[in-house]
Design an enzyme around this catalytic site. Sequence first.
Site, PDB file in Angstrom:
ATOM      1  CD  GLU A 109      -2.805   1.508   0.525  1.00 43.76           C
ATOM      2  OE1 GLU A 109      -2.449   1.566  -0.671  1.00 43.76           O
ATOM      3  OE2 GLU A 109      -3.939   1.812   0.907  1.00 43.76           O
ATOM      4  CG  ASP A 113      -4.719   9.478   5.784  1.00 48.30           C
ATOM      5  OD1 ASP A 113      -3.829  10.319   5.945  1.00 48.30           O
ATOM      6  OD2 ASP A 113      -5.925   9.773   5.755  1.00 48.30           O
TER       7      ASP A 113
END
Length: 187
Positions: A109, A113
Amino acid sequence: MTPSLSIPPLTKDLARVLIDADTISRRVDELAQKINHDYKDITEPLMLVGVLKGSFIFLADLCRRLTVPHVVDFIAISSYGQKGDKRGEVRMLMDTRENLSDHHVLIVEDILDSGNTLSYLIKTFKARNTKSVSTAVFLDKPARHEVPVEIEYMGFEIPDVWVVGYGLDYKEQYRTLPYIAEMYPKK
Ligand code: IMP
Ligand code: MG
């Protein structure tokens, strides 16, 4: 004609280079070494699953440094902010082509976040009779975590700013910059 290796200059939207290309390359080397070590005894290929689109450059650099047998697949997901989806909601738009069962899976990835995307993917893949599910994530914004996610292979921690380059975008732009740049905050 020899291809140009010059570094694209910062455009007016970009405030500064946060991580330069050499630093990125050295870190990807280190992560690949760790993965090669950790999976050296596996009996079938490691299944790398890149999360489109942001992971495509990190994944390309990482997998070409792997000496353990591996195969590459992709998924696409939709998360908050896209087409009116609710915050925290994650949906699979495109699943892997390969069957993940009985494989060691490494999710690749671009950035951690809120953690919603990765916690959803880890849970979903663990439910598929996989041998193991781990994650390689290029960037981490600790200030923005909403759900806890354990990351085995982490590139860099960054502050809570919008970044682009090395696969990451702002409205689909800047993905192919060879460095990570910080954007000026949008008014
Ligand atoms: P999550 O909040 O951890 O689920 O991450 C959602 C997605 O937002 C990430 O996979 C990225 O694609 C995107 N994202 C979050 N922060 C940034 C950023 O600074 N630049 C570009 N994309 C980002
Ligand atoms: Mg992403």
